[in-house]
Write a protein that holds these residues in place. Structure first.
Motif, PDB file in Angstrom:
ATOM      1  N   ASN A 140      48.385  47.004  44.444  1.00  0.00           N
ATOM      2  CA  ASN A 140      47.768  47.098  43.350  1.00  0.00           C
ATOM      3  C   ASN A 140      46.879  48.077  43.317  1.00  0.00           C
ATOM      4  OD1 ASN A 140      49.181  44.447  42.219  1.00  0.00           O
ATOM      5  ND2 ASN A 140      47.876  43.575  43.698  1.00  0.00           N
ATOM      6  N   VAL A 141      46.738  48.684  42.000  1.00  0.00           N
ATOM      7  CA  VAL A 141      45.396  49.442  41.742  1.00  0.00           C
ATOM      8  C   VAL A 141      44.743  48.800  40.467  1.00  0.00           C
ATOM      9  CG1 VAL A 141      46.656  50.792  39.784  1.00  0.00           C
ATOM     10  CG2 VAL A 141      44.938  51.831  40.908  1.00  0.00           C
ATOM     11  N   PHE A 142      43.228  48.983  40.862  1.00  0.00           N
ATOM     12  CA  PHE A 142      42.281  48.212  40.074  1.00  0.00           C
ATOM     13  C   PHE A 142      41.154  49.228  39.441  1.00  0.00           C
ATOM     14  CE2 PHE A 142      43.339  45.246  43.088  1.00  0.00           C
ATOM     15  CZ  PHE A 142      44.015  44.209  42.445  1.00  0.00           C
ATOM     16  N   ILE A 143      40.669  49.093  38.087  1.00  0.00           N
ATOM     17  CA  ILE A 143      39.657  49.941  37.802  1.00  0.00           C
ATOM     18  C   ILE A 143      38.325  49.012  37.201  1.00  0.00           C
ATOM     19  CG2 ILE A 143      38.679  51.605  35.901  1.00  0.00           C
ATOM     20  CD1 ILE A 143      41.386  52.697  35.701  1.00  0.00           C
ATOM     21  N   LEU A 160      38.372  45.881  34.777  1.00  0.00           N
ATOM     22  CA  LEU A 160      38.830  46.431  33.370  1.00  0.00           C
ATOM     23  C   LEU A 160      40.333  46.732  33.363  1.00  0.00           C
ATOM     24  CD1 LEU A 160      36.059  49.126  32.754  1.00  0.00           C
ATOM     25  CD2 LEU A 160      36.145  46.590  31.996  1.00  0.00           C
ATOM     26  N   TYR A 161      40.934  46.921  34.653  1.00  0.00           N
ATOM     27  CA  TYR A 161      42.323  47.191  34.592  1.00  0.00           C
ATOM     28  C   TYR A 161      42.898  46.768  35.955  1.00  0.00           C
ATOM     29  CZ  TYR A 161      46.422  50.503  34.489  1.00  0.00           C
ATOM     30  OH  TYR A 161      47.523  51.170  34.612  1.00  0.00           O
ATOM     31  N   GLU A 162      44.313  46.501  35.840  1.00  0.00           N
ATOM     32  CA  GLU A 162      44.924  45.916  36.988  1.00  0.00           C
ATOM     33  C   GLU A 162      46.386  46.443  36.824  1.00  0.00           C
ATOM     34  OE1 GLU A 162      46.285  42.225  39.767  1.00  0.00           O
ATOM     35  OE2 GLU A 162      44.587  42.039  38.342  1.00  0.00           O
ATOM     36  N   LYS A 163      47.237  47.042  37.856  1.00  0.00           N
ATOM     37  CA  LYS A 163      48.474  47.345  37.854  1.00  0.00           C
ATOM     38  C   LYS A 163      49.217  47.387  39.233  1.00  0.00           C
ATOM     39  CE  LYS A 163      51.517  51.253  36.202  1.00  0.00           C
ATOM     40  NZ  LYS A 163      51.655  52.485  35.780  1.00  0.00           N
ATOM     41  N   ASP A 211      46.854  55.034  32.127  1.00  0.00           N
ATOM     42  CA  ASP A 211      46.357  55.613  30.911  1.00  0.00           C
ATOM     43  C   ASP A 211      44.997  55.006  30.942  1.00  0.00           C
ATOM     44  OD1 ASP A 211      45.872  56.309  28.324  1.00  0.00           O
ATOM     45  OD2 ASP A 211      47.348  55.015  27.561  1.00  0.00           O
ATOM     46  N   LEU A 212      44.141  56.172  30.584  1.00  0.00           N
ATOM     47  CA  LEU A 212      42.557  55.841  30.485  1.00  0.00           C
ATOM     48  C   LEU A 212      41.999  55.868  29.258  1.00  0.00           C
ATOM     49  CD1 LEU A 212      41.204  58.192  33.302  1.00  0.00           C
ATOM     50  CD2 LEU A 212      41.658  55.512  33.493  1.00  0.00           C
ATOM     51  N   SER A 213      42.938  55.921  28.148  1.00  0.00           N
ATOM     52  CA  SER A 213      42.611  56.265  26.611  1.00  0.00           C
ATOM     53  C   SER A 213      41.767  55.039  26.173  1.00  0.00           C
ATOM     54  CB  SER A 213      43.998  56.593  25.931  1.00  0.00           C
ATOM     55  OG  SER A 213      44.653  55.435  25.807  1.00  0.00           O
ATOM     56  N   SER A 214      41.881  53.973  26.785  1.00  0.00           N
ATOM     57  CA  SER A 214      41.147  52.712  26.299  1.00  0.00           C
ATOM     58  C   SER A 214      39.912  52.810  26.776  1.00  0.00           C
ATOM     59  CB  SER A 214      41.954  51.555  26.474  1.00  0.00           C
ATOM     60  OG  SER A 214      42.054  51.267  27.826  1.00  0.00           O
ATOM     61  N   ILE A 268      35.132  52.592  39.127  1.00  0.00           N
ATOM     62  CA  ILE A 268      35.379  52.524  40.452  1.00  0.00           C
ATOM     63  C   ILE A 268      36.971  52.331  40.331  1.00  0.00           C
ATOM     64  CG2 ILE A 268      35.264  51.351  42.523  1.00  0.00           C
ATOM     65  CD1 ILE A 268      32.753  52.970  41.609  1.00  0.00           C
ATOM     66  N   LEU A 269      37.733  52.973  41.196  1.00  0.00           N
ATOM     67  CA  LEU A 269      39.213  52.855  41.288  1.00  0.00           C
ATOM     68  C   LEU A 269      39.500  52.534  42.698  1.00  0.00           C
ATOM     69  CD1 LEU A 269      42.225  53.676  40.171  1.00  0.00           C
ATOM     70  CD2 LEU A 269      41.954  55.864  41.230  1.00  0.00           C
ATOM     71  N   LYS A 270      40.044  51.344  42.788  1.00  0.00           N
ATOM     72  CA  LYS A 270      40.447  50.451  43.923  1.00  0.00           C
ATOM     73  C   LYS A 270      41.873  50.326  44.043  1.00  0.00           C
ATOM     74  CE  LYS A 270      39.440  46.095  46.387  1.00  0.00           C
ATOM     75  NZ  LYS A 270      38.842  44.957  46.269  1.00  0.00           N
ATOM     76  N   ILE A 271      42.579  50.829  45.341  1.00  0.00           N
ATOM     77  CA  ILE A 271      43.857  50.836  45.538  1.00  0.00           C
ATOM     78  C   ILE A 271      44.295  49.871  46.814  1.00  0.00           C
ATOM     79  CG2 ILE A 271      46.196  51.963  46.056  1.00  0.00           C
ATOM     80  CD1 ILE A 271      44.670  54.710  44.775  1.00  0.00           C
ATOM     81  N   ASN A 272      44.711  48.588  46.409  1.00  0.00           N
ATOM     82  CA  ASN A 272      44.942  47.696  47.769  1.00  0.00           C
ATOM     83  C   ASN A 272      46.776  48.000  48.132  1.00  0.00           C
ATOM     84  OD1 ASN A 272      42.836  46.712  47.168  1.00  0.00           O
ATOM     85  ND2 ASN A 272      43.287  44.926  46.686  1.00  0.00           N
ATOM     86  N   THR A 273      46.681  48.269  49.398  1.00  0.00           N
ATOM     87  CA  THR A 273      48.029  48.545  49.756  1.00  0.00           C
ATOM     88  C   THR A 273      48.344  47.820  51.148  1.00  0.00           C
ATOM     89  OG1 THR A 273      47.747  50.800  51.265  1.00  0.00           O
ATOM     90  CG2 THR A 273      48.076  51.085  48.804  1.00  0.00           C
ATOM     91  N   ALA A 274      49.582  47.947  51.721  1.00  0.00           N
ATOM     92  CA  ALA A 274      49.585  47.160  53.163  1.00  0.00           C
ATOM     93  C   ALA A 274      49.210  48.389  54.164  1.00  0.00           C
ATOM     94  CB  ALA A 274      51.285  47.361  53.392  1.00  0.00           C
ATOM     95  N   ASP A 275      48.670  49.512  53.863  1.00  0.00           N
ATOM     96  CA  ASP A 275      48.016  50.226  54.739  1.00  0.00           C
ATOM     97  C   ASP A 275      46.525  50.138  54.762  1.00  0.00           C
ATOM     98  OD1 ASP A 275      50.336  51.071  55.898  1.00  0.00           O
ATOM     99  OD2 ASP A 275      50.312  52.693  54.280  1.00  0.00           O
TER     100      ASP A 275
END
Length: 68
Positions: free
Chosen positions: A17-20, A28-31, A41-44, A51-58
């Protein structure tokens, strides 16, 4: 960034997942991620620092994101 952020993996498929978050820690955001490329898309969002946080298996990757 102004409108879009692109996330590309050179190590293969990203699954996670990616979070902002804003500076106060509000999410504010999750994908969900399930390929080696995605765009956000950052237009909103208002201009500012996020802060951009990316959770992965790694593991977890954290980046500062400036919206212009």
């Amino acid at each position: 960034a102004s409108e879009l952020v692109y996330i590309n993996s050179t190590n293969g498929i990203i699954q996670g997942n990616v979070f902002i978050y804003d500076i106060s820690g509000r999410k504010l955001y999750e994908k969900a991620l399930n390929n080696n490329k995605t765009q956000i898309d950052l237009s909103s969002l208002e201009k500012g620092i996020y802060i951009l946080k990316i959770n992965t298996a790694d593991g977890i990757k954290i980046f500062r994101l400036i919206k212009e």
